[in-house]
Scaffold this motif. Structure first.
Motif, PDB file in Angstrom:
ATOM      1  N   UNK A 105       0.663  -1.254   0.399  1.00  0.00           N
ATOM      2  CA  UNK A 105      -0.336   0.086   0.238  1.00  0.00           C
ATOM      3  C   UNK A 105       0.498   0.933   0.310  1.00  0.00           C
ATOM      4  N   UNK A 106       1.757   1.025   0.076  1.00  0.00           N
ATOM      5  CA  UNK A 106       2.868   2.067  -0.706  1.00  0.00           C
ATOM      6  C   UNK A 106       2.743   3.352  -1.991  1.00  0.00           C
ATOM      7  N   UNK A 107       2.974   3.063  -2.405  1.00  0.00           N
ATOM      8  CA  UNK A 107       2.453   2.981  -4.038  1.00  0.00           C
ATOM      9  C   UNK A 107       1.762   2.521  -4.246  1.00  0.00           C
ATOM     10  N   UNK A 108       0.912   3.776  -5.493  1.00  0.00           N
ATOM     11  CA  UNK A 108      -0.130   2.850  -5.718  1.00  0.00           C
ATOM     12  C   UNK A 108      -0.312   2.019  -7.416  1.00  0.00           C
ATOM     13  N   UNK A 233       2.919   5.678   4.014  1.00  0.00           N
ATOM     14  CA  UNK A 233       4.381   4.230   4.932  1.00  0.00           C
ATOM     15  C   UNK A 233       3.205   3.217   4.119  1.00  0.00           C
ATOM     16  N   UNK A 234       4.206   2.607   4.012  1.00  0.00           N
ATOM     17  CA  UNK A 234       3.978   0.820   4.126  1.00  0.00           C
ATOM     18  C   UNK A 234       2.984  -0.588   5.148  1.00  0.00           C
ATOM     19  N   UNK A 235       1.739  -0.875   4.605  1.00  0.00           N
ATOM     20  CA  UNK A 235       1.154  -1.120   5.895  1.00  0.00           C
ATOM     21  C   UNK A 235       1.408  -1.888   6.716  1.00  0.00           C
ATOM     22  N   UNK A 236       2.942  -2.629   5.919  1.00  0.00           N
ATOM     23  CA  UNK A 236       4.063  -3.368   7.197  1.00  0.00           C
ATOM     24  C   UNK A 236       5.035  -3.292   6.836  1.00  0.00           C
TER      25      UNK A 236
END
Length: 319
Positions: A105-108, A233-236
């Protein structure tokens, strides 16, 4: 603990993604979104070729990413799961790091595809065709590969007076390391490898010397593009190639992606770090390259590749 991992260049093949798209509207939607974002029929090239066009770096990089994301999304949406609930870390090999960031989820998806097309073009343009090369050293660890690279540079300098680049590009696993640099230095490294106790040295069929200082123009291009990109920010946490550590801060991610263009892919160290953090299961999406590497690096962990609809069904039973 579980890590989802994503392959790099070399895992492309004509026909990739076609069976998945035929079986799942979720996969078709991923391929269509990328086609729209790039303004071209990338999925048709993936499905039908020609192979020479798919091999081009600017096509191969977004194609590999798209195939992996389609595989992951089919599993998520048809299985009713979320990556953030089923994985503790993500990581990817070279371009696969962009895939990992997209997955987390950090980049579309559209942004990732455009960045990888630019990355591929910039890496290809950084060094004139024929001036650079890469070679895989088999039966050589990192220390041995570094010694071979240094010996090759010294030998070329003694013969010609030129200081050329020959450096480690990928530390893949305990028995496979890749060198990158100027072609004469790489050819000298191949010639020296057997006498320096490498089992085998193979010139790779690539169009540019990736992950070495000669890629600095491409790093500059990616720095400019990433500065403008919507990167969250990435989800993990994602384990970055150049440092083999988990990061989540967007500024750190941007900096790592820029340094990755000229830096060494520390895949072996990344896997060891994830295993050291408690990861005992690795799941590769969209390829069958990384899972065997993981097993060679850390034999006690489980490593699985998910490519087909059947693979997805089997994986869902275990999550």
């Amino acid at each position: 603990m579980r890590a989802f991992i994503f392959p790099g260049q070399g895992s492309q093949a004509v026909g990739m993604g076609k069976a998945l798209a035929d079986a799942s509207p979720v996969a078709r939607a991923v391929f269509e979104e990328v086609d729209d974002s790039l303004g071209r029929k990338l999925f048709a090239l993936m499905s039908e070729g020609p192979a020479d066009d798919l091999l081009l770096t600017e096509n191969a990089q977004p194609a590999i990413m798209t195939n992996a994301i389609a595989t992951l999304r089919v599993m998520e949406q048809e299985g009713g799961i979320r990556l953030a609930d089923k994985a503790d870390f993500v990581a990817g090999h070279s371009l696969g790091e962009y895939t990992a960031l997209c997955a987390a989820g950090a980049l579309g998806l559209a942004t990732t595809a455009r960045l990888l097309r630019l990355r591929g073009r910039a890496m290809q343009a950084a060094v004139p065709v024929g001036k650079g090369a890469m070679a895989a050293l088999l039966g050589a660890d990192l220390a041995k590969a570094q010694a071979i690279a240094a010996a090759a540079v010294a030998a070329v300098l003694e013969d010609t007076g030129e200081t050329l680049v020959c450096t480690v590009a990928n530390d893949n696993d305990p028995s496979q390391v890749v060198l990158s640099g100027h072609r004469p230095a790489i050819e000298r490294a191949i010639a020296l490898a057997k006498d320096m106790d490498a089992k085998r040295a193979v010139l790779l069929p690539v169009s540019a010397p990736f992950h070495c200082p000669l890629m600095q123009p491409a790093a500059d291009a990616m720095e400019a593009a990433l500065a403008e990109a919507d990167l969250r920010a990435p989800l993990i946490p994602v384990y970055c190639n150049v440092d083999a550590v988990a990061i989540a801060d967007p500024d750190q991610v941007r900096a790592a992606l820029v340094r990755q263009v000229t830096g060494m892919v520390r895949w072996r160290e990344s896997v060891l770090a994830m295993a050291g953090a408690g990861t005992d299961r690795f799941v590769e999406f969209g390829g069958k390259v990384l899972a065997p590497m993981v097993k060679r690096i850390s034999p006690d962990v489980a490593a699985t590749s998910v490519v087909t609809m059947d693979d997805i069904g089997e994986m869902l039973k275990t999550l």
